[in-house]
Write a protein that holds these residues in place. Structure first.
Motif, PDB file in Angstrom:
ATOM      1  N   GLU A  93      67.817  13.107 -29.386  1.00  0.00           N
ATOM      2  CA  GLU A  93      69.095  13.788 -29.252  1.00  0.00           C
ATOM      3  C   GLU A  93      69.778  13.392 -27.949  1.00  0.00           C
ATOM      4  OE1 GLU A  93      68.400  18.001 -29.227  1.00  0.00           O
ATOM      5  OE2 GLU A  93      67.333  17.978 -27.300  1.00  0.00           O
ATOM      6  N   LEU A  94      71.100  13.390 -28.001  1.00  0.00           N
ATOM      7  CA  LEU A  94      71.921  13.131 -26.822  1.00  0.00           C
ATOM      8  C   LEU A  94      72.759  14.379 -26.578  1.00  0.00           C
ATOM      9  CD1 LEU A  94      73.185  11.397 -24.604  1.00  0.00           C
ATOM     10  CD2 LEU A  94      74.616  10.303 -26.346  1.00  0.00           C
ATOM     11  N   ILE A  95      72.436  15.089 -25.488  1.00  0.00           N
ATOM     12  CA  ILE A  95      73.123  16.324 -25.141  1.00  0.00           C
ATOM     13  C   ILE A  95      74.258  15.985 -24.178  1.00  0.00           C
ATOM     14  CG2 ILE A  95      72.900  18.603 -24.068  1.00  0.00           C
ATOM     15  CD1 ILE A  95      71.210  18.395 -26.563  1.00  0.00           C
ATOM     16  N   ILE A  96      75.482  16.319 -24.564  1.00  0.00           N
ATOM     17  CA  ILE A  96      76.630  16.106 -23.682  1.00  0.00           C
ATOM     18  C   ILE A  96      77.277  17.457 -23.395  1.00  0.00           C
ATOM     19  CG2 ILE A  96      78.819  14.936 -23.315  1.00  0.00           C
ATOM     20  CD1 ILE A  96      77.967  12.836 -25.330  1.00  0.00           C
ATOM     21  N   SER A  97      77.309  17.813 -22.118  1.00  0.00           N
ATOM     22  CA  SER A  97      77.954  19.050 -21.691  1.00  0.00           C
ATOM     23  C   SER A  97      79.182  18.671 -20.865  1.00  0.00           C
ATOM     24  CB  SER A  97      76.985  19.895 -20.858  1.00  0.00           C
ATOM     25  OG  SER A  97      77.624  21.062 -20.388  1.00  0.00           O
ATOM     26  N   ASP A  98      80.354  19.012 -21.383  1.00  0.00           N
ATOM     27  CA  ASP A  98      81.592  18.667 -20.682  1.00  0.00           C
ATOM     28  C   ASP A  98      82.128  19.881 -19.931  1.00  0.00           C
ATOM     29  OD1 ASP A  98      83.821  16.551 -20.346  1.00  0.00           O
ATOM     30  OD2 ASP A  98      84.882  18.413 -20.852  1.00  0.00           O
ATOM     31  N   ASP A  99      82.482  19.660 -18.676  1.00  0.00           N
ATOM     32  CA  ASP A  99      82.841  20.761 -17.786  1.00  0.00           C
ATOM     33  C   ASP A  99      84.348  21.009 -17.697  1.00  0.00           C
ATOM     34  OD1 ASP A  99      81.201  22.601 -16.556  1.00  0.00           O
ATOM     35  OD2 ASP A  99      81.428  21.757 -14.557  1.00  0.00           O
ATOM     36  N   GLY A 100      85.067  20.709 -18.797  1.00  0.00           N
ATOM     37  CA  GLY A 100      86.506  20.978 -18.816  1.00  0.00           C
ATOM     38  C   GLY A 100      87.352  19.779 -18.438  1.00  0.00           C
ATOM     39  N   SER A 101      86.983  18.617 -18.950  1.00  0.00           N
ATOM     40  CA  SER A 101      87.726  17.385 -18.627  1.00  0.00           C
ATOM     41  C   SER A 101      89.197  17.506 -19.005  1.00  0.00           C
ATOM     42  CB  SER A 101      87.107  16.192 -19.362  1.00  0.00           C
ATOM     43  OG  SER A 101      85.819  15.909 -18.868  1.00  0.00           O
ATOM     44  N   LYS A 102      90.035  16.943 -18.144  1.00  0.00           N
ATOM     45  CA  LYS A 102      91.483  16.965 -18.372  1.00  0.00           C
ATOM     46  C   LYS A 102      91.997  15.630 -18.906  1.00  0.00           C
ATOM     47  CE  LYS A 102      91.912  21.126 -16.520  1.00  0.00           C
ATOM     48  NZ  LYS A 102      90.513  21.334 -16.057  1.00  0.00           N
ATOM     49  N   ASP A 103      91.135  14.626 -18.953  1.00  0.00           N
ATOM     50  CA  ASP A 103      91.538  13.316 -19.450  1.00  0.00           C
ATOM     51  C   ASP A 103      91.098  13.164 -20.903  1.00  0.00           C
ATOM     52  OD1 ASP A 103      88.827  13.028 -19.211  1.00  0.00           O
ATOM     53  OD2 ASP A 103      88.868  11.406 -17.747  1.00  0.00           O
ATOM     54  N   THR A 104      90.829  11.958 -21.347  1.00  0.00           N
ATOM     55  CA  THR A 104      90.455  11.739 -22.753  1.00  0.00           C
ATOM     56  C   THR A 104      88.944  11.738 -22.988  1.00  0.00           C
ATOM     57  OG1 THR A 104      90.470   9.316 -22.480  1.00  0.00           O
ATOM     58  CG2 THR A 104      92.555  10.365 -23.101  1.00  0.00           C
ATOM     59  N   THR A 105      88.189  12.253 -22.037  1.00  0.00           N
ATOM     60  CA  THR A 105      86.729  12.279 -22.167  1.00  0.00           C
ATOM     61  C   THR A 105      86.283  12.931 -23.475  1.00  0.00           C
ATOM     62  OG1 THR A 105      86.333  12.268 -19.778  1.00  0.00           O
ATOM     63  CG2 THR A 105      84.591  13.178 -21.167  1.00  0.00           C
ATOM     64  N   MET A 106      86.829  14.105 -23.788  1.00  0.00           N
ATOM     65  CA  MET A 106      86.413  14.813 -24.993  1.00  0.00           C
ATOM     66  C   MET A 106      86.805  14.065 -26.264  1.00  0.00           C
ATOM     67  SD  MET A 106      84.427  17.305 -24.640  1.00  0.00           S
ATOM     68  CE  MET A 106      84.526  17.807 -26.352  1.00  0.00           C
ATOM     69  N   GLU A 107      87.909  13.366 -26.238  1.00  0.00           N
ATOM     70  CA  GLU A 107      88.302  12.566 -27.407  1.00  0.00           C
ATOM     71  C   GLU A 107      87.276  11.466 -27.651  1.00  0.00           C
ATOM     72  OE1 GLU A 107      92.318  11.155 -27.051  1.00  0.00           O
ATOM     73  OE2 GLU A 107      92.990  13.064 -26.182  1.00  0.00           O
ATOM     74  N   ILE A 108      86.829  10.829 -26.584  1.00  0.00           N
ATOM     75  CA  ILE A 108      85.810   9.783 -26.702  1.00  0.00           C
ATOM     76  C   ILE A 108      84.515  10.368 -27.256  1.00  0.00           C
ATOM     77  CG2 ILE A 108      84.364   8.175 -25.391  1.00  0.00           C
ATOM     78  CD1 ILE A 108      86.731   7.948 -23.391  1.00  0.00           C
ATOM     79  N   ILE A 109      84.100  11.495 -26.688  1.00  0.00           N
ATOM     80  CA  ILE A 109      82.854  12.137 -27.108  1.00  0.00           C
ATOM     81  C   ILE A 109      82.918  12.533 -28.584  1.00  0.00           C
ATOM     82  CG2 ILE A 109      81.401  14.189 -26.812  1.00  0.00           C
ATOM     83  CD1 ILE A 109      82.193  14.084 -23.803  1.00  0.00           C
ATOM     84  N   LYS A 110      84.020  13.109 -29.003  1.00  0.00           N
ATOM     85  CA  LYS A 110      84.163  13.572 -30.387  1.00  0.00           C
ATOM     86  C   LYS A 110      84.127  12.413 -31.377  1.00  0.00           C
ATOM     87  CE  LYS A 110      86.636  17.870 -29.372  1.00  0.00           C
ATOM     88  NZ  LYS A 110      87.935  18.588 -29.426  1.00  0.00           N
ATOM     89  N   ARG A 111      84.678  11.266 -30.986  1.00  0.00           N
ATOM     90  CA  ARG A 111      84.632  10.085 -31.860  1.00  0.00           C
ATOM     91  C   ARG A 111      83.200   9.635 -32.078  1.00  0.00           C
ATOM     92  NH1 ARG A 111      89.273   8.196 -28.977  1.00  0.00           N
ATOM     93  NH2 ARG A 111      87.982   6.731 -27.795  1.00  0.00           N
ATOM     94  N   TYR A 112      82.420   9.598 -31.006  1.00  0.00           N
ATOM     95  CA  TYR A 112      81.015   9.216 -31.123  1.00  0.00           C
ATOM     96  C   TYR A 112      80.235  10.248 -31.925  1.00  0.00           C
ATOM     97  CZ  TYR A 112      81.081   5.205 -27.930  1.00  0.00           C
ATOM     98  OH  TYR A 112      81.309   3.975 -27.351  1.00  0.00           O
ATOM     99  N   ALA A 113      80.460  11.535 -31.629  1.00  0.00           N
ATOM    100  CA  ALA A 113      79.707  12.602 -32.291  1.00  0.00           C
ATOM    101  C   ALA A 113      80.001  12.677 -33.788  1.00  0.00           C
ATOM    102  CB  ALA A 113      80.022  13.939 -31.630  1.00  0.00           C
ATOM    103  N   ALA A 114      81.220  12.310 -34.166  1.00  0.00           N
ATOM    104  CA  ALA A 114      81.592  12.364 -35.583  1.00  0.00           C
ATOM    105  C   ALA A 114      80.783  11.380 -36.415  1.00  0.00           C
ATOM    106  CB  ALA A 114      83.088  12.077 -35.731  1.00  0.00           C
ATOM    107  N   ASN A 115      80.264  10.341 -35.791  1.00  0.00           N
ATOM    108  CA  ASN A 115      79.512   9.310 -36.498  1.00  0.00           C
ATOM    109  C   ASN A 115      78.023   9.311 -36.196  1.00  0.00           C
ATOM    110  OD1 ASN A 115      81.857   8.036 -37.737  1.00  0.00           O
ATOM    111  ND2 ASN A 115      82.394   7.390 -35.665  1.00  0.00           N
ATOM    112  N   ASP A 116      77.572  10.297 -35.406  1.00  0.00           N
ATOM    113  CA  ASP A 116      76.170  10.293 -35.001  1.00  0.00           C
ATOM    114  C   ASP A 116      75.710  11.735 -34.795  1.00  0.00           C
ATOM    115  OD1 ASP A 116      73.660   9.933 -33.809  1.00  0.00           O
ATOM    116  OD2 ASP A 116      74.302   8.131 -32.738  1.00  0.00           O
ATOM    117  N   SER A 117      74.887  12.239 -35.709  1.00  0.00           N
ATOM    118  CA  SER A 117      74.439  13.631 -35.657  1.00  0.00           C
ATOM    119  C   SER A 117      73.467  13.895 -34.512  1.00  0.00           C
ATOM    120  CB  SER A 117      73.780  14.013 -36.990  1.00  0.00           C
ATOM    121  OG  SER A 117      72.638  13.202 -37.233  1.00  0.00           O
TER     122      SER A 117
END
Length: 237
Positions: free
Chosen positions: A31-55
């Motif tokens: 498992e890859l645990i990613i905890s985001d601390d409230g990013s204001k840039d596109t960090t969460m968009e990047i993370i969500k793209r990866y997570a959508a294709n990898d459980s």
């Protein structure tokens, strides 16, 4: 099973490169645990793209209290037998995970290992070929209270260490210093003198290689961490 913990915050510039270096080293059970601390840039968009294709990628909203609390939160979510810490802006070399796992298998009494790193610039050009040599890294409890050399970007530890390191006291200077010292107190730590991470230095790093804090501030840190360490060790022994 291993758990990799990344604490992210405004990491859009380098995060993709780091994820691309970690994910190929994971098995289907990891498992890859990613905890985001409230990013204001596109960090969460990047993370969500990866997570959508990898459980295997599990995404959490961090506590919003800084890097130490964010890593603590991520570690709390882990299910794996072995826990790896990863900075959002580094690059793992292809043999990192397997080298660490082989070492753990060969040394069942060791709870924490730190592998060497190559210090690089933004473009991954080498600044120093060995973090261990550059910082004169050594094991030892009292030695690292005085001059801490433990580095989270090279850390991996057994899940049984979680009970001793969590919760991480709010007054410690950095999470990796705390984790390293907890393992060092019982002589349960080891170094792997092999460079397994490209440790990227740039203008927005959350930590410094050589601190710019004053002698007074460093003394306060040492006193604070000494107090909470001995308190934790005494009550958990």
């Amino acid at each position: 099973m291993i758990s990799v913990c990344i604490a992210t915050y405004n990491g859009e510039k380098y995060l993709k490169e780091q994820l691309d270096s970690i994910i190929p080293q994971l098995t289907a059970q990891d498992e890859l645990i990613i905890s985001d601390d409230g990013s204001k840039d596109t960090t969460m968009e990047i993370i969500k793209r990866y997570a959508a294709n990898d459980s295997r990628i599990k995404v959490y909203k961090g506590p919003g209290k800084g890097v130490i609390a964010n890593f603590e939160f991520a570690i709390n979510q882990t299910q794996g037998e072995f826990i790896f810490l990863a900075d959002q802006d580094d690059v793992w070399l292809p043999e990192k995970v397997q080298t660490n796992l082989d070492f753990f298998k060969a040394h069942p009494k060791i709870d924490l290992i730190i592998s060497d790193l190559v210090i690089v610039n933004e473009q991954l050009d080498v600044i120093e070929p060995s973090y261990f040599e550059y910082r004169n890294v050594k094991l030892g409890f009292f030695h690292n209270i005085v001059k801490n050399k433990y580095i989270g970007a090279g850390m991996a530890f057994r899940s049984r260490l979680k009970a001793r390191i969590l919760p991480i006291p709010a007054k410690v200077p950095m999470h990796d210093m705390w984790i390293g010292l907890i393992a060092a107190y019982r002589n349960k730590s080891a170094l792997i003198p092999k460079e397994l991470t490209l440790y990227r230095r740039h203008n927005n790093n959350a930590s410094e290689i050589n601190t710019k804090a004053s002698f007074y501030q460093q003394l306060k840190w040492r006193l604070a961490i000494s107090f909470v360490l001995f308190k934790r060790i005494f009550f958990n022994s």
